[in-house]
Design an enzyme around this catalytic site. Structure first.
Site, mmCIF file in Angstrom:
data_model
loop_
_atom_site.group_PDB
_atom_site.id
_atom_site.type_symbol
_atom_site.label_atom_id
_atom_site.label_comp_id
_atom_site.label_asym_id
_atom_site.label_seq_id
_atom_site.Cartn_x
_atom_site.Cartn_y
_atom_site.Cartn_z
ATOM 1 N N GLN A 1 -0.488 76.480 -30.453
ATOM 2 C CA GLN A 1 -1.783 76.615 -31.115
ATOM 3 C C GLN A 1 -2.138 78.055 -31.481
ATOM 4 O OE1 GLN A 1 -3.606 73.874 -27.969
ATOM 5 N NE2 GLN A 1 -4.838 73.374 -29.749
ATOM 6 N N ARG B 1 -5.229 80.860 -18.747
ATOM 7 C CA ARG B 1 -4.285 79.737 -18.764
ATOM 8 C C ARG B 1 -3.604 79.724 -20.128
ATOM 9 N NH1 ARG B 1 -5.259 73.699 -20.151
ATOM 10 N NH2 ARG B 1 -3.121 72.998 -19.819
ATOM 11 N N HIS C 1 2.958 72.055 -23.071
ATOM 12 C CA HIS C 1 1.727 71.707 -23.786
ATOM 13 C C HIS C 1 2.160 71.146 -25.148
ATOM 14 C CE1 HIS C 1 -2.815 72.691 -23.858
ATOM 15 N NE2 HIS C 1 -2.583 71.990 -24.959
ATOM 16 N N ASN D 1 0.581 69.475 -19.598
ATOM 17 C CA ASN D 1 -0.790 69.363 -20.086
ATOM 18 C C ASN D 1 -1.003 67.970 -20.660
ATOM 19 O OD1 ASN D 1 -3.446 70.485 -21.120
ATOM 20 N ND2 ASN D 1 -2.557 69.700 -23.018
ATOM 21 N N GLU D 2 -1.983 67.255 -20.125
ATOM 22 C CA GLU D 2 -2.446 65.989 -20.704
ATOM 23 C C GLU D 2 -1.314 65.051 -21.122
ATOM 24 O OE1 GLU D 2 -5.239 66.815 -23.851
ATOM 25 O OE2 GLU D 2 -6.681 67.731 -22.491
ATOM 26 N N ASN E 1 -9.258 68.367 -17.426
ATOM 27 C CA ASN E 1 -9.784 68.705 -18.749
ATOM 28 C C ASN E 1 -10.900 67.729 -19.088
ATOM 29 O OD1 ASN E 1 -7.768 70.586 -18.831
ATOM 30 N ND2 ASN E 1 -6.664 69.698 -20.563
ATOM 31 N N TYR F 1 -14.121 66.978 -21.901
ATOM 32 C CA TYR F 1 -14.870 67.297 -23.119
ATOM 33 C C TYR F 1 -16.051 66.362 -23.348
ATOM 34 C CZ TYR F 1 -11.151 70.506 -24.361
ATOM 35 O OH TYR F 1 -10.284 71.559 -24.348
ATOM 36 N N GLU G 1 -9.784 72.888 -18.799
ATOM 37 C CA GLU G 1 -10.285 72.965 -20.179
ATOM 38 C C GLU G 1 -11.672 72.357 -20.248
ATOM 39 O OE1 GLU G 1 -7.866 71.326 -23.377
ATOM 40 O OE2 GLU G 1 -6.056 72.106 -22.431
ATOM 41 N N TRP H 1 -11.999 76.257 -22.998
ATOM 42 C CA TRP H 1 -11.142 76.063 -24.158
ATOM 43 C C TRP H 1 -11.985 76.425 -25.371
ATOM 44 C CZ3 TRP H 1 -6.069 75.254 -24.748
ATOM 45 C CH2 TRP H 1 -5.632 75.124 -26.075
ATOM 46 N N GLU I 1 -5.833 73.292 -34.217
ATOM 47 C CA GLU I 1 -6.310 72.143 -33.448
ATOM 48 C C GLU I 1 -5.524 70.882 -33.845
ATOM 49 O OE1 GLU I 1 -7.823 71.620 -30.706
ATOM 50 O OE2 GLU I 1 -7.914 69.468 -30.999
ATOM 51 N N TRP I 2 -4.203 70.925 -33.601
ATOM 52 C CA TRP I 2 -3.322 69.773 -33.762
ATOM 53 C C TRP I 2 -3.524 69.092 -35.118
ATOM 54 C CZ3 TRP I 2 0.102 71.122 -30.459
ATOM 55 C CH2 TRP I 2 -0.263 71.701 -29.261
#
Ligand code: FCB
Length: 456
Positions: A21, A78, A122, A166-167, A294, A296, A361, A408, A415-416
Protein backbone atom coordinates in the site's frame (compact mmCIF):
# COMPACT_ATOMS: atom_id res chain seq x y z
CA UNK A 1 -15.76 15.43 23.97
CA UNK A 2 -12.43 15.00 25.73
CA UNK A 3 -11.00 11.59 26.48
CA UNK A 4 -11.87 10.81 30.08
CA UNK A 5 -10.09 7.49 30.51
CA UNK A 6 -6.51 6.80 31.48
CA UNK A 7 -3.92 4.49 29.99
CA UNK A 8 -0.81 2.92 31.48
CA UNK A 9 2.41 4.83 30.76
CA UNK A 10 3.88 1.98 28.70
CA UNK A 11 0.82 1.68 26.43
CA UNK A 12 1.94 1.52 22.77
CA UNK A 13 0.57 4.39 20.69
CA UNK A 14 1.29 3.65 17.07
CA UNK A 15 0.42 3.96 13.43
CA UNK A 16 0.14 1.20 10.82
CA UNK A 17 0.84 0.69 7.12
CA UNK A 18 1.49 -2.25 4.79
CA UNK A 19 4.13 -2.89 2.15
CA UNK A 20 2.11 -2.96 -1.06
CA UNK A 21 0.00 0.00 0.00
CA UNK A 22 2.89 2.43 0.54
CA UNK A 23 6.23 1.20 -0.78
CA UNK A 24 6.03 1.52 -4.55
CA UNK A 25 9.38 0.52 -6.15
CA UNK A 26 7.51 -2.50 -7.40
CA UNK A 27 10.18 -3.56 -9.83
CA UNK A 28 13.32 -2.43 -8.03
CA UNK A 29 16.21 -4.06 -6.24
CA UNK A 30 15.21 -7.57 -7.22
CA UNK A 31 11.62 -7.58 -5.92
CA UNK A 32 9.52 -10.30 -7.55
CA UNK A 33 5.90 -9.74 -8.62
CA UNK A 34 3.05 -10.41 -6.20
CA UNK A 35 -0.57 -11.36 -6.79
CA UNK A 36 -1.47 -7.73 -6.15
CA UNK A 37 0.73 -6.55 -9.03
CA UNK A 38 -1.06 -9.00 -11.30
CA UNK A 39 -4.52 -8.15 -9.95
CA UNK A 40 -4.17 -4.38 -10.01
CA UNK A 41 -2.65 -4.65 -13.48
CA UNK A 42 -5.79 -6.43 -14.73
CA UNK A 43 -8.32 -3.97 -16.21
CA UNK A 44 -11.45 -3.50 -14.14
CA UNK A 45 -10.10 -4.84 -10.84
CA UNK A 46 -9.21 -1.59 -9.08
CA UNK A 47 -10.59 1.94 -9.10
CA UNK A 48 -9.44 3.60 -12.34
CA UNK A 49 -6.86 0.85 -12.79
CA UNK A 50 -4.77 2.16 -9.87
CA UNK A 51 -1.75 0.02 -8.91
CA UNK A 52 0.87 0.01 -6.15
CA UNK A 53 3.73 0.56 -8.61
CA UNK A 54 4.60 3.90 -7.03
CA UNK A 55 2.11 4.22 -4.16
CA UNK A 56 3.46 6.63 -1.52
CA UNK A 57 7.02 5.97 -2.71
CA UNK A 58 7.93 4.96 0.81
CA UNK A 59 10.71 2.66 -0.41
CA UNK A 60 12.65 5.75 -1.44
CA UNK A 61 11.43 8.00 1.37
CA UNK A 62 11.70 5.66 4.31
CA UNK A 63 14.08 7.80 6.37
CA UNK A 64 11.93 10.89 5.80
CA UNK A 65 8.77 9.00 6.83
CA UNK A 66 10.37 7.63 10.00
CA UNK A 67 11.65 11.12 10.88
CA UNK A 68 8.10 12.42 10.42
CA UNK A 69 6.77 9.79 12.82
CA UNK A 70 9.44 10.76 15.31
CA UNK A 71 8.46 14.43 15.03
CA UNK A 72 4.89 13.48 15.81
CA UNK A 73 6.06 11.49 18.84
CA UNK A 74 4.64 8.21 17.53
CA UNK A 75 5.72 5.40 19.85
CA UNK A 76 5.27 2.33 17.66
CA UNK A 77 5.07 1.50 13.98
CA UNK A 78 3.34 -1.51 12.45
CA UNK A 79 4.53 -2.25 8.92
CA UNK A 80 4.55 -5.34 6.76
CA UNK A 81 7.34 -7.09 4.95
CA UNK A 82 6.88 -7.79 1.27
CA UNK A 83 7.41 -11.54 0.85
CA UNK A 84 8.35 -11.14 -2.86
CA UNK A 85 10.98 -8.53 -1.98
CA UNK A 86 12.67 -11.10 0.25
CA UNK A 87 11.96 -14.18 -1.88
CA UNK A 88 11.20 -13.10 -5.44
CA UNK A 89 9.97 -16.60 -6.32
CA UNK A 90 8.28 -17.12 -2.96
CA UNK A 91 10.83 -19.75 -1.98
CA UNK A 92 14.40 -20.67 -2.84
CA UNK A 93 16.90 -17.92 -3.41
CA UNK A 94 16.84 -14.96 -1.06
CA UNK A 95 17.10 -11.39 -2.33
CA UNK A 96 19.29 -9.86 0.34
CA UNK A 97 18.60 -6.32 -0.93
CA UNK A 98 15.00 -6.85 0.15
CA UNK A 99 16.06 -7.83 3.66
CA UNK A 100 18.53 -4.93 3.70
CA UNK A 101 15.68 -2.46 3.22
CA UNK A 102 13.73 -3.80 6.21
CA UNK A 103 16.88 -3.93 8.30
CA UNK A 104 17.52 -0.25 7.56
CA UNK A 105 13.90 0.52 8.42
CA UNK A 106 14.08 -1.33 11.75
CA UNK A 107 17.39 0.31 12.66
CA UNK A 108 16.02 3.71 11.75
CA UNK A 109 12.93 3.14 13.91
CA UNK A 110 15.00 1.98 16.87
CA UNK A 111 17.32 4.95 16.50
CA UNK A 112 14.22 7.14 16.87
CA UNK A 113 12.93 5.06 19.81
CA UNK A 114 9.94 3.84 17.82
CA UNK A 115 8.92 0.23 18.58
CA UNK A 116 8.56 -1.87 15.41
CA UNK A 117 5.70 -4.34 14.98
CA UNK A 118 6.35 -6.51 11.94
CA UNK A 119 3.58 -8.19 9.96
CA UNK A 120 4.94 -10.94 7.75
CA UNK A 121 2.04 -11.25 5.34
CA UNK A 122 -0.28 -8.41 4.39
CA UNK A 123 -1.78 -9.99 1.26
CA UNK A 124 1.06 -9.61 -1.29
CA UNK A 125 1.68 -13.29 -2.04
CA UNK A 126 4.56 -13.92 -4.47
CA UNK A 127 3.02 -14.47 -7.90
CA UNK A 128 5.24 -17.50 -8.50
CA UNK A 129 3.44 -19.30 -5.65
CA UNK A 130 0.07 -18.41 -7.14
CA UNK A 131 1.04 -20.28 -10.30
CA UNK A 132 1.22 -23.38 -8.11
CA UNK A 133 -2.19 -22.71 -6.59
CA UNK A 134 -1.34 -20.06 -4.01
CA UNK A 135 -3.30 -20.53 -0.79
CA UNK A 136 -5.22 -23.41 -2.33
CA UNK A 137 -1.99 -25.40 -2.21
CA UNK A 138 -0.92 -26.72 1.20
CA UNK A 139 2.71 -26.24 0.14
CA UNK A 140 2.24 -22.46 0.37
CA UNK A 141 1.89 -22.82 4.15
CA UNK A 142 5.27 -24.56 4.28
CA UNK A 143 6.82 -21.86 2.08
CA UNK A 144 5.46 -19.20 4.45
CA UNK A 145 7.08 -20.86 7.45
CA UNK A 146 10.40 -20.93 5.61
CA UNK A 147 10.05 -17.25 4.68
CA UNK A 148 9.17 -16.36 8.29
CA UNK A 149 12.34 -18.03 9.51
CA UNK A 150 14.47 -16.18 6.95
CA UNK A 151 13.12 -12.81 8.12
CA UNK A 152 13.42 -13.76 11.79
CA UNK A 153 17.05 -14.77 11.34
CA UNK A 154 17.81 -11.27 10.02
CA UNK A 155 15.63 -9.13 12.32
CA UNK A 156 14.81 -11.38 15.27
CA UNK A 157 17.48 -9.88 17.51
CA UNK A 158 15.97 -6.39 17.22
CA UNK A 159 12.24 -6.78 16.61
CA UNK A 160 10.14 -7.80 19.58
CA UNK A 161 6.60 -7.72 18.13
CA UNK A 162 5.75 -10.12 15.29
CA UNK A 163 2.42 -10.82 13.59
CA UNK A 164 2.30 -13.71 11.15
CA UNK A 165 -0.73 -12.76 9.02
CA UNK A 166 -2.89 -9.71 8.52
CA UNK A 167 -6.62 -10.44 8.30
CA UNK A 168 -6.64 -13.97 6.87
CA UNK A 169 -10.44 -13.57 6.57
CA UNK A 170 -9.85 -11.00 3.83
CA UNK A 171 -7.19 -13.09 2.03
CA UNK A 172 -9.49 -16.11 2.14
CA UNK A 173 -12.92 -14.60 1.49
CA UNK A 174 -12.29 -11.38 -0.44
CA UNK A 175 -9.49 -13.08 -2.40
CA UNK A 176 -11.15 -16.43 -3.15
CA UNK A 177 -14.86 -16.08 -2.36
CA UNK A 178 -16.10 -12.67 -3.48
CA UNK A 179 -13.21 -11.96 -5.87
CA UNK A 180 -12.86 -8.33 -4.75
CA UNK A 181 -9.21 -8.88 -3.88
CA UNK A 182 -6.29 -10.75 -5.43
CA UNK A 183 -6.20 -13.43 -6.69
CA UNK A 184 -9.83 -12.67 -7.61
CA UNK A 185 -11.48 -16.10 -7.38
CA UNK A 186 -15.21 -16.41 -6.82
CA UNK A 187 -15.61 -19.77 -5.19
CA UNK A 188 -16.72 -20.09 -1.58
CA UNK A 189 -15.34 -23.60 -1.25
CA UNK A 190 -11.95 -22.29 -2.39
CA UNK A 191 -12.17 -19.57 0.27
CA UNK A 192 -12.57 -22.23 2.96
CA UNK A 193 -9.54 -24.14 1.68
CA UNK A 194 -7.46 -20.96 1.44
CA UNK A 195 -8.50 -20.00 4.97
CA UNK A 196 -7.32 -23.33 6.33
CA UNK A 197 -3.95 -23.09 4.61
CA UNK A 198 -3.51 -19.54 5.86
CA UNK A 199 -4.12 -20.75 9.42
CA UNK A 200 -1.74 -23.62 8.86
CA UNK A 201 0.90 -21.19 7.57
CA UNK A 202 0.53 -19.27 10.82
CA UNK A 203 0.79 -22.45 12.89
CA UNK A 204 3.86 -23.69 11.06
CA UNK A 205 5.60 -20.31 11.26
CA UNK A 206 5.17 -19.82 15.02
CA UNK A 207 7.82 -22.29 16.26
CA UNK A 208 10.23 -21.08 13.56
CA UNK A 209 9.75 -17.50 14.76
CA UNK A 210 10.06 -18.57 18.39
CA UNK A 211 13.40 -20.24 17.63
CA UNK A 212 14.92 -17.22 15.88
CA UNK A 213 13.68 -14.20 17.80
CA UNK A 214 14.58 -12.61 21.14
CA UNK A 215 13.52 -14.42 24.28
CA UNK A 216 11.05 -11.62 25.07
CA UNK A 217 9.48 -11.73 21.58
CA UNK A 218 5.71 -11.22 21.38
CA UNK A 219 4.25 -13.43 18.66
CA UNK A 220 0.72 -13.03 17.38
CA UNK A 221 -1.66 -12.73 14.47
CA UNK A 222 -3.90 -9.89 13.27
CA UNK A 223 -7.61 -10.61 12.70
CA UNK A 224 -10.36 -8.31 11.48
CA UNK A 225 -13.63 -8.30 13.38
CA UNK A 226 -17.00 -6.89 12.38
CA UNK A 227 -19.24 -7.32 15.43
CA UNK A 228 -22.76 -8.31 14.43
CA UNK A 229 -25.78 -6.87 16.24
CA UNK A 230 -29.36 -8.08 15.80
CA UNK A 231 -31.71 -5.31 14.69
CA UNK A 232 -34.78 -6.72 16.44
CA UNK A 233 -35.88 -9.28 19.01
CA UNK A 234 -37.24 -11.84 16.55
CA UNK A 235 -35.78 -15.33 17.11
CA UNK A 236 -35.01 -15.58 13.36
CA UNK A 237 -32.99 -12.38 13.60
CA UNK A 238 -31.09 -13.62 16.65
CA UNK A 239 -30.34 -16.84 14.78
CA UNK A 240 -29.16 -15.12 11.61
CA UNK A 241 -27.00 -12.72 13.65
CA UNK A 242 -25.34 -15.78 15.19
CA UNK A 243 -24.64 -17.25 11.77
CA UNK A 244 -23.28 -13.95 10.48
CA UNK A 245 -21.08 -13.74 13.58
CA UNK A 246 -19.64 -17.20 12.91
CA UNK A 247 -18.75 -16.13 9.39
CA UNK A 248 -17.42 -12.63 10.12
CA UNK A 249 -15.81 -13.11 13.51
CA UNK A 250 -15.39 -16.72 14.60
CA UNK A 251 -14.15 -18.44 11.41
CA UNK A 252 -10.51 -17.62 12.32
CA UNK A 253 -10.43 -17.01 16.05
CA UNK A 254 -12.00 -20.33 17.04
CA UNK A 255 -9.38 -22.52 15.37
CA UNK A 256 -6.66 -20.26 16.83
CA UNK A 257 -7.96 -20.21 20.40
CA UNK A 258 -10.13 -23.33 20.62
CA UNK A 259 -8.62 -25.70 18.01
CA UNK A 260 -11.96 -26.08 16.18
CA UNK A 261 -14.01 -24.36 13.51
CA UNK A 262 -17.37 -22.86 14.53
CA UNK A 263 -19.82 -25.74 14.59
CA UNK A 264 -22.40 -24.69 12.05
CA UNK A 265 -20.21 -22.42 9.90
CA UNK A 266 -19.76 -24.75 6.97
CA UNK A 267 -23.31 -26.10 6.85
CA UNK A 268 -24.72 -22.57 7.06
CA UNK A 269 -22.47 -21.47 4.21
CA UNK A 270 -23.47 -24.59 2.25
CA UNK A 271 -19.87 -25.73 1.80
CA UNK A 272 -17.73 -28.67 2.95
CA UNK A 273 -15.24 -28.34 5.82
CA UNK A 274 -11.66 -27.95 4.58
CA UNK A 275 -9.54 -31.03 3.99
CA UNK A 276 -7.02 -31.27 6.81
CA UNK A 277 -4.46 -33.49 8.43
CA UNK A 278 -4.91 -34.81 11.96
CA UNK A 279 -2.41 -32.48 13.63
CA UNK A 280 -3.41 -29.26 11.82
CA UNK A 281 -5.74 -27.83 14.44
CA UNK A 282 -3.32 -28.50 17.24
CA UNK A 283 -0.58 -26.67 15.32
CA UNK A 284 -2.90 -23.77 14.55
CA UNK A 285 -3.93 -23.40 18.19
CA UNK A 286 -0.41 -23.07 19.63
CA UNK A 287 -0.40 -20.40 22.37
CA UNK A 288 -0.04 -16.80 21.23
CA UNK A 289 1.51 -13.88 23.05
CA UNK A 290 -0.92 -11.39 21.59
CA UNK A 291 -3.99 -11.08 19.44
CA UNK A 292 -4.00 -8.20 16.96
CA UNK A 293 -7.50 -6.75 16.62
CA UNK A 294 -8.52 -4.66 13.61
CA UNK A 295 -11.77 -2.79 14.09
CA UNK A 296 -13.51 -0.33 11.81
CA UNK A 297 -17.27 -0.84 12.00
CA UNK A 298 -20.12 -3.16 12.93
CA UNK A 299 -22.92 -4.94 11.10
CA UNK A 300 -26.58 -4.53 12.05
CA UNK A 301 -28.67 -7.38 10.65
CA UNK A 302 -32.20 -8.69 10.52
CA UNK A 303 -33.49 -12.02 9.29
CA UNK A 304 -34.40 -12.52 5.66
CA UNK A 305 -35.59 -15.54 3.70
CA UNK A 306 -32.79 -18.13 3.47
CA UNK A 307 -31.59 -19.04 -0.02
CA UNK A 308 -29.70 -21.90 -1.54
CA UNK A 309 -26.53 -20.55 -3.10
CA UNK A 310 -26.23 -16.87 -3.93
CA UNK A 311 -24.48 -14.20 -1.88
CA UNK A 312 -23.32 -14.87 1.66
CA UNK A 313 -26.03 -12.76 3.27
CA UNK A 314 -28.71 -14.78 1.46
CA UNK A 315 -27.14 -18.11 2.45
CA UNK A 316 -26.93 -16.92 6.04
CA UNK A 317 -30.49 -15.54 5.86
CA UNK A 318 -29.92 -11.94 6.82
CA UNK A 319 -30.01 -8.48 5.40
CA UNK A 320 -27.99 -5.54 6.59
CA UNK A 321 -29.78 -2.55 8.06
CA UNK A 322 -28.21 0.51 6.46
CA UNK A 323 -28.18 3.39 6.83
CA UNK A 324 -28.86 3.12 10.55
CA UNK A 325 -31.01 6.11 11.49
CA UNK A 326 -28.95 8.67 13.41
CA UNK A 327 -25.59 7.08 12.57
CA UNK A 328 -22.80 8.71 10.61
CA UNK A 329 -20.73 6.96 7.96
CA UNK A 330 -17.17 7.16 6.65
CA UNK A 331 -16.17 7.49 3.00
CA UNK A 332 -16.02 3.68 2.84
CA UNK A 333 -19.72 3.61 3.70
CA UNK A 334 -18.86 2.14 7.10
CA UNK A 335 -21.00 3.11 10.08
CA UNK A 336 -19.13 4.96 12.83
CA UNK A 337 -19.83 2.82 15.88
CA UNK A 338 -17.24 3.37 18.63
CA UNK A 339 -18.95 1.28 21.32
CA UNK A 340 -18.49 -1.72 19.01
CA UNK A 341 -14.78 -1.59 19.83
CA UNK A 342 -15.44 -1.73 23.56
CA UNK A 343 -17.98 -4.56 23.20
CA UNK A 344 -15.58 -6.46 20.94
CA UNK A 345 -12.53 -6.21 23.22
CA UNK A 346 -14.56 -7.28 26.24
CA UNK A 347 -16.12 -10.14 24.38
CA UNK A 348 -12.73 -11.39 23.12
CA UNK A 349 -11.39 -11.12 26.65
CA UNK A 350 -14.23 -13.15 28.12
CA UNK A 351 -14.58 -15.76 25.42
CA UNK A 352 -10.96 -16.41 24.44
CA UNK A 353 -8.80 -14.92 27.23
CA UNK A 354 -5.95 -13.77 25.00
CA UNK A 355 -2.79 -13.03 27.03
CA UNK A 356 -2.64 -9.60 25.46
CA UNK A 357 -4.55 -7.73 22.79
CA UNK A 358 -3.30 -4.93 20.59
CA UNK A 359 -5.64 -2.87 18.43
CA UNK A 360 -3.51 -3.19 15.32
CA UNK A 361 -5.79 -1.10 13.06
CA UNK A 362 -8.50 1.49 13.59
CA UNK A 363 -9.18 4.57 11.55
CA UNK A 364 -11.34 6.13 8.89
CA UNK A 365 -11.41 7.33 5.31
CA UNK A 366 -12.91 10.77 4.81
CA UNK A 367 -12.86 13.12 1.89
CA UNK A 368 -9.84 15.32 2.61
CA UNK A 369 -9.36 18.55 0.73
CA UNK A 370 -5.95 20.08 0.37
CA UNK A 371 -5.81 23.68 -0.78
CA UNK A 372 -2.05 23.66 -1.41
CA UNK A 373 -1.15 25.20 1.96
CA UNK A 374 0.07 23.67 5.20
CA UNK A 375 -3.21 22.49 6.69
CA UNK A 376 -5.82 19.83 6.11
CA UNK A 377 -8.85 20.11 8.31
CA UNK A 378 -10.13 16.60 9.01
CA UNK A 379 -12.28 17.12 12.07
CA UNK A 380 -14.34 14.01 11.21
CA UNK A 381 -11.23 11.85 11.53
CA UNK A 382 -10.28 13.48 14.84
CA UNK A 383 -13.78 12.76 16.15
CA UNK A 384 -13.58 9.16 14.95
CA UNK A 385 -10.19 8.57 16.63
CA UNK A 386 -11.17 10.30 19.83
CA UNK A 387 -14.38 8.30 20.22
CA UNK A 388 -12.66 5.01 19.50
CA UNK A 389 -9.78 5.73 21.88
CA UNK A 390 -12.36 6.58 24.54
CA UNK A 391 -14.09 3.21 23.90
CA UNK A 392 -10.70 1.47 24.04
CA UNK A 393 -9.96 3.06 27.42
CA UNK A 394 -13.34 1.99 28.74
CA UNK A 395 -12.67 -1.59 27.63
CA UNK A 396 -9.30 -1.46 29.36
CA UNK A 397 -10.88 -0.15 32.55
CA UNK A 398 -13.44 -2.98 32.42
CA UNK A 399 -10.78 -5.68 32.21
CA UNK A 400 -9.70 -6.09 28.58
CA UNK A 401 -5.95 -6.82 28.44
CA UNK A 402 -5.08 -4.30 25.72
CA UNK A 403 -1.53 -2.97 25.44
CA UNK A 404 -1.47 -0.93 22.29
CA UNK A 405 -3.40 0.96 19.64
CA UNK A 406 -2.36 1.63 16.04
CA UNK A 407 -4.10 4.16 13.83
CA UNK A 408 -4.67 3.03 10.26
CA UNK A 409 -2.88 4.75 8.68
CA UNK A 410 0.26 6.85 8.91
CA UNK A 411 -0.04 7.89 5.26
CA UNK A 412 -2.73 8.04 2.62
CA UNK A 413 -2.13 4.97 0.49
CA UNK A 414 -3.33 2.40 -2.03
CA UNK A 415 -6.64 1.23 -0.60
CA UNK A 416 -6.76 -2.11 -2.47
CA UNK A 417 -9.69 -2.29 -4.91
CA UNK A 418 -10.48 1.37 -4.13
CA UNK A 419 -7.05 2.45 -5.35
CA UNK A 420 -6.15 5.99 -4.29
CA UNK A 421 -9.76 7.12 -4.04
CA UNK A 422 -9.92 6.58 -0.27
CA UNK A 423 -7.65 8.41 2.13
CA UNK A 424 -7.06 6.89 5.59
CA UNK A 425 -3.85 8.75 6.53
CA UNK A 426 -3.27 11.11 9.41
CA UNK A 427 -0.71 12.44 6.96
CA UNK A 428 -1.89 13.53 3.52
CA UNK A 429 0.06 12.43 0.44
CA UNK A 430 -0.01 14.62 -2.64
CA UNK A 431 0.62 11.82 -5.12
CA UNK A 432 1.82 14.09 -7.93
CA UNK A 433 4.77 15.38 -5.85
CA UNK A 434 4.81 12.80 -3.03
CA UNK A 435 4.74 15.71 -0.60
CA UNK A 436 3.53 14.79 2.89
CA UNK A 437 1.24 17.22 4.74
CA UNK A 438 0.31 16.41 8.32
CA UNK A 439 -3.47 16.56 8.69
CA UNK A 440 -5.11 18.11 11.76
CA UNK A 441 -5.73 14.53 12.96
CA UNK A 442 -1.96 13.90 12.84
CA UNK A 443 -1.32 16.92 15.06
CA UNK A 444 -4.20 15.90 17.31
CA UNK A 445 -2.79 12.37 17.73
CA UNK A 446 0.67 13.83 18.40
CA UNK A 447 -0.61 16.03 21.20
CA UNK A 448 -2.76 13.20 22.60
CA UNK A 449 0.37 11.02 22.83
CA UNK A 450 2.54 13.82 24.20
CA UNK A 451 0.08 14.43 27.02
CA UNK A 452 0.47 10.80 28.09
CA UNK A 453 4.21 10.45 27.72
CA UNK A 454 5.86 9.54 31.01
CA UNK A 455 8.10 12.38 32.24
CA UNK A 456 11.72 11.35 32.27
C1 FCB B 1 -7.90 -3.40 6.50
C2 FCB B 1 -6.56 -3.71 5.87
C3 FCB B 1 -5.71 -2.51 5.59
C4 FCB B 1 -6.53 -1.33 5.12
C5 FCB B 1 -7.71 -1.09 6.01
C6 FCB B 1 -8.57 0.08 5.63
O1 FCB B 1 -8.80 -4.40 6.18
O2 FCB B 1 -5.80 -4.56 6.73
O3 FCB B 1 -4.71 -2.89 4.68
O4 FCB B 1 -6.88 -1.50 3.80
O5 FCB B 1 -8.51 -2.24 6.06
Amino acid sequence: MEISVSFPPDFLWGVATSAYQIEGAAYEDGRGPSIWDAFSGTPGKTYQGDTGDIAADHYHRMEEDVALMARLGIGAYRFSISWPRVLPQGKGSVNSRGLDFYERLVDCLLAHKITPLVTLFHWDLPLALQSDGGWLNRETALAFAEYAEIVARRLGDRVRWWATLNEPWCSAYLGHGSGEHAPGLRDLQAAITAGHHLLLAHGLALPRLRAHTRSDAQLGIVLNFTPVYPADEQPETQESAQQADAFHNRWFIEPLYCARYPETLFSALQVQPPAMEASDLELIAAPLDFLGVNYYTRLLVRASAPANGGPISARLAHETVAPVPGSSYTEMGWEVYPSGLKDLLLRLQHEYQPKTMVVTENGAAFHDEWDGNEHIHDGCRIAYLRQHIQALGEALASGAAVRGYFVWSLLDNFEWAFGYSKRFGIVYVDYSTQRRIVKDSGYWYASFIAARRPRS
